[in-house]
Design a protein around this motif. Structure first.
Motif, PDB file in Angstrom:
ATOM      1  N   LEU A 125       0.805  -1.223   0.000  1.00  0.00           N
ATOM      2  CA  LEU A 125       0.000   0.000   0.000  1.00  0.00           C
ATOM      3  C   LEU A 125       0.840   1.277   0.000  1.00  0.00           C
ATOM      4  CD1 LEU A 125      -2.775  -1.090   2.536  1.00  0.00           C
ATOM      5  CD2 LEU A 125      -3.037  -0.740   0.073  1.00  0.00           C
ATOM      6  N   ASP A 126       2.130   1.149  -0.307  1.00  0.00           N
ATOM      7  CA  ASP A 126       2.994   2.336  -0.325  1.00  0.00           C
ATOM      8  C   ASP A 126       2.503   3.381  -1.318  1.00  0.00           C
ATOM      9  OD1 ASP A 126       4.542   1.113   1.554  1.00  0.00           O
ATOM     10  OD2 ASP A 126       6.165   0.540   0.189  1.00  0.00           O
ATOM     11  N   PHE A 127       1.835   2.923  -2.381  1.00  0.00           N
ATOM     12  CA  PHE A 127       1.384   3.858  -3.416  1.00  0.00           C
ATOM     13  C   PHE A 127       0.380   4.881  -2.877  1.00  0.00           C
ATOM     14  CE2 PHE A 127      -1.806   0.528  -3.507  1.00  0.00           C
ATOM     15  CZ  PHE A 127      -2.988   1.209  -3.720  1.00  0.00           C
ATOM     16  N   LEU A 128      -0.279   4.565  -1.769  1.00  0.00           N
ATOM     17  CA  LEU A 128      -1.258   5.504  -1.209  1.00  0.00           C
ATOM     18  C   LEU A 128      -0.594   6.809  -0.774  1.00  0.00           C
ATOM     19  CD1 LEU A 128      -3.539   3.140   0.924  1.00  0.00           C
ATOM     20  CD2 LEU A 128      -4.035   4.159  -1.303  1.00  0.00           C
ATOM     21  N   ASN A 129       0.698   6.742  -0.490  1.00  0.00           N
ATOM     22  CA  ASN A 129       1.432   7.946  -0.072  1.00  0.00           C
ATOM     23  C   ASN A 129       2.201   8.590  -1.218  1.00  0.00           C
ATOM     24  OD1 ASN A 129       0.667   7.644   2.703  1.00  0.00           O
ATOM     25  ND2 ASN A 129       2.170   5.977   2.854  1.00  0.00           N
ATOM     26  N   GLY A 130       2.035   8.035  -2.424  1.00  0.00           N
ATOM     27  CA  GLY A 130       2.752   8.584  -3.578  1.00  0.00           C
ATOM     28  C   GLY A 130       1.876   8.588  -4.805  1.00  0.00           C
ATOM     29  N   SER A 131       2.370   7.962  -5.887  1.00  0.00           N
ATOM     30  CA  SER A 131       1.594   7.884  -7.123  1.00  0.00           C
ATOM     31  C   SER A 131       1.110   6.457  -7.313  1.00  0.00           C
ATOM     32  CB  SER A 131       2.445   8.314  -8.320  1.00  0.00           C
ATOM     33  OG  SER A 131       3.574   7.468  -8.438  1.00  0.00           O
ATOM     34  N   GLY A 132      -0.062   6.343  -7.910  1.00  0.00           N
ATOM     35  CA  GLY A 132      -0.616   5.015  -8.129  1.00  0.00           C
ATOM     36  C   GLY A 132      -1.587   5.009  -9.291  1.00  0.00           C
ATOM     37  N   ILE A 133      -1.937   3.798  -9.739  1.00  0.00           N
ATOM     38  CA  ILE A 133      -2.930   3.619 -10.805  1.00  0.00           C
ATOM     39  C   ILE A 133      -4.061   2.776 -10.233  1.00  0.00           C
ATOM     40  CG2 ILE A 133      -3.382   2.757 -13.122  1.00  0.00           C
ATOM     41  CD1 ILE A 133      -0.399   2.992 -13.702  1.00  0.00           C
ATOM     42  N   ILE A 134      -5.260   3.362 -10.217  1.00  0.00           N
ATOM     43  CA  ILE A 134      -6.430   2.685  -9.665  1.00  0.00           C
ATOM     44  C   ILE A 134      -7.440   2.441 -10.781  1.00  0.00           C
ATOM     45  CG2 ILE A 134      -8.335   2.855  -8.007  1.00  0.00           C
ATOM     46  CD1 ILE A 134      -5.580   2.501  -6.755  1.00  0.00           C
ATOM     47  N   ALA A 135      -8.025   1.256 -10.795  1.00  0.00           N
ATOM     48  CA  ALA A 135      -8.979   0.897 -11.845  1.00  0.00           C
ATOM     49  C   ALA A 135     -10.409   0.863 -11.309  1.00  0.00           C
ATOM     50  CB  ALA A 135      -8.617  -0.468 -12.436  1.00  0.00           C
ATOM     51  N   THR A 136     -11.310   1.453 -12.071  1.00  0.00           N
ATOM     52  CA  THR A 136     -12.737   1.384 -11.771  1.00  0.00           C
ATOM     53  C   THR A 136     -13.526   1.849 -12.986  1.00  0.00           C
ATOM     54  OG1 THR A 136     -14.559   2.222 -10.407  1.00  0.00           O
ATOM     55  CG2 THR A 136     -12.700   3.704 -10.730  1.00  0.00           C
ATOM     56  N   GLY A 137     -14.694   1.256 -13.193  1.00  0.00           N
ATOM     57  CA  GLY A 137     -15.563   1.690 -14.281  1.00  0.00           C
ATOM     58  C   GLY A 137     -16.629   2.663 -13.818  1.00  0.00           C
ATOM     59  N   HIS A 152      -3.036  10.467  -8.143  1.00  0.00           N
ATOM     60  CA  HIS A 152      -3.171   9.141  -8.749  1.00  0.00           C
ATOM     61  C   HIS A 152      -3.812   9.230 -10.133  1.00  0.00           C
ATOM     62  CE1 HIS A 152      -3.010   6.619  -4.770  1.00  0.00           C
ATOM     63  NE2 HIS A 152      -1.931   7.335  -4.982  1.00  0.00           N
ATOM     64  N   ASN A 153      -3.614   8.177 -10.917  1.00  0.00           N
ATOM     65  CA  ASN A 153      -4.305   8.028 -12.195  1.00  0.00           C
ATOM     66  C   ASN A 153      -5.412   6.997 -12.023  1.00  0.00           C
ATOM     67  OD1 ASN A 153      -2.652   9.794 -13.726  1.00  0.00           O
ATOM     68  ND2 ASN A 153      -1.100   8.202 -13.925  1.00  0.00           N
ATOM     69  N   VAL A 154      -6.562   7.242 -12.639  1.00  0.00           N
ATOM     70  CA  VAL A 154      -7.665   6.284 -12.595  1.00  0.00           C
ATOM     71  C   VAL A 154      -7.939   5.793 -14.008  1.00  0.00           C
ATOM     72  CG1 VAL A 154     -10.089   5.914 -12.024  1.00  0.00           C
ATOM     73  CG2 VAL A 154      -8.695   7.378 -10.560  1.00  0.00           C
ATOM     74  N   VAL A 155      -7.974   4.462 -14.181  1.00  0.00           N
ATOM     75  CA  VAL A 155      -8.202   3.868 -15.497  1.00  0.00           C
ATOM     76  C   VAL A 155      -9.523   3.106 -15.479  1.00  0.00           C
ATOM     77  CG1 VAL A 155      -5.746   3.702 -16.034  1.00  0.00           C
ATOM     78  CG2 VAL A 155      -6.889   1.784 -14.903  1.00  0.00           C
ATOM     79  N   ASP A 156     -10.103   2.936 -16.667  1.00  0.00           N
ATOM     80  CA  ASP A 156     -11.404   2.284 -16.764  1.00  0.00           C
ATOM     81  C   ASP A 156     -11.268   0.770 -16.602  1.00  0.00           C
ATOM     82  OD1 ASP A 156     -14.273   2.478 -17.332  1.00  0.00           O
ATOM     83  OD2 ASP A 156     -13.788   1.366 -19.157  1.00  0.00           O
ATOM     84  N   LEU A 157     -12.245   0.183 -15.924  1.00  0.00           N
ATOM     85  CA  LEU A 157     -12.259  -1.261 -15.710  1.00  0.00           C
ATOM     86  C   LEU A 157     -13.690  -1.761 -15.864  1.00  0.00           C
ATOM     87  CD1 LEU A 157     -10.955  -3.929 -14.837  1.00  0.00           C
ATOM     88  CD2 LEU A 157     -11.261  -3.215 -12.453  1.00  0.00           C
TER      89      LEU A 157
END
Length: 321
Positions: A125-137, A152-157
């Motif tokens: 879960l280190d990305f929660l304090n930095g940059s991350g890619i999260i997926a959700t539709g 963070h970046n959010v991508v379609d899922l």
């Protein structure tokens, strides 16, 4: 809020007709249909499950909001019911449009399961304090995630829960957001997850609804025995809030109503977000149970009057592009 005890029809009447249960063909949808089937069978009714594939399950190459179809997961079953191919249909209530097709009515809402969203991650879960890619539709999940984690970046899922879980495993994403209830129902909830108790769920998330034709008294009489009155009331309020805000447009809207039996009060939490999550309009109130009938409408009007109307107009224009 206790269910009224409805007398059962004579067993001979219950056994005289087979109730055809329509459902999508995903594992979760079939689990829901079989749950309703067992409850009806336990009451003495004969049933048959008929599975169909919805447009929402077939068209996976575009985000849901781009498809521009109200009730993309329910439309196929609506048509089958109107055509007399099935008698009732079982849905995740959050997927059902707030306005049902003419002739179709809400017949039962089952007791609500877990309403939370969860983040399924890869064990770090280190990305929660930095940059991350999260997926959700979901526009709602996207907006709330970006509101809390703007870097963070959010991508379609897209896809059913099994497909989405596999896509997450095969990707370089940091994690993906799911409804807890869906994963719990088919024992797919992994060890690597965290509860997103700060994320306001979709209206009616965690609840199952059964619809039928308004003139089918046999099915309606059967289904009324499955109805959970507390879940019916809180989801009614949440969906009234959604309907008043959205006006037929997909938007990042969350709502949750919880009943306090000791105090006989309702705790309402609702929010409207901009698509990028930068704007958040939230409302949080506790009211007496007597106010339930127009509570969702009144809470939505409060948001609309405080800038929500302008934000909804911006959202609609953005989604048209």
């Amino acid at each position: 809020m206790k269910n009224d005890s409805t007398p059962l029809p004579p067993s001979g009447v219950r056994g005289s007709k087979i109730i055809r249960i329509g459902t999508r063909d995903s594992e979760l949808a079939l689990w829901q249909a079989h749950t309703v089937e067992k409850k009806l069978n336990d009451l003495g009714y004969k049933t048959k499950i008929i599975a169909v594939k919805s447009q929402g399950d077939i068209l996976l190459d575009k985000p849901l909001y781009e498809l521009g179809i109200t009730g993309i997961f329910t439309k196929t079953l609506d048509i089958a019911m109107i055509n007399g191919e099935i008698d009732i249909a079982v849905h995740s209530m959050k997927d059902v449009p707030t306005a049902l097709p003419k002739g179709i009515v809400q017949a039962a809402v089952l007791e609500r399961a877990n309403s939370l969203d969860i983040l399924v991650h890869k064990g770090n879960l280190d990305f929660l304090n930095g940059s991350g890619i999260i997926a959700t539709g979901s526009l709602r999940r996207q907006a709330q995630w970006l509101n809390k984690y703007p870097n963070h970046n959010v991508v379609d899922l897209r896809g059913n829960v099994n497909t989405r879980m596999q896509k997450l495993n095969d990707s370089d994403w940091s994690g993906a957001v799911f409804a807890a209830a869906g994963l719990e129902r088919i024992n797919l909830k992994p060890e690597n997850y965290i509860n997103l108790d700060w994320m306001i769920p979709a209206p009616a998330q965690g609840a199952m609804v059964v619809v039928a034709m308004e003139n089918d008294n046999f099915a309606l009489d059967a289904l009324t025995q499955l109805n959970d009155i507390e879940t019916e009331i809180v989801t009614y309020i949440e969906r009234q809030f959604l309907r008043t805000l959205e006006g037929g447009c997909t938007a990042p809207i969350g709502a949750l109503v919880q009943y306090d039996e000791e105090e006989d009060t309702l705790h309402f939490q609702g929010a409207l977000f901009s698509l990028d999550g930068k704007v958040k309009m939230e409302i949080d109130k506790i009211v007496p149970i007597e106010e339930w009938k127009k509570l969702g409408f009144n809470m939505a009007q409060e948001i609309l009057g405080n800038g929500g109307a302008e934000l909804m107009k911006t959202i609609k224009e953005s989604l048209k592009k």
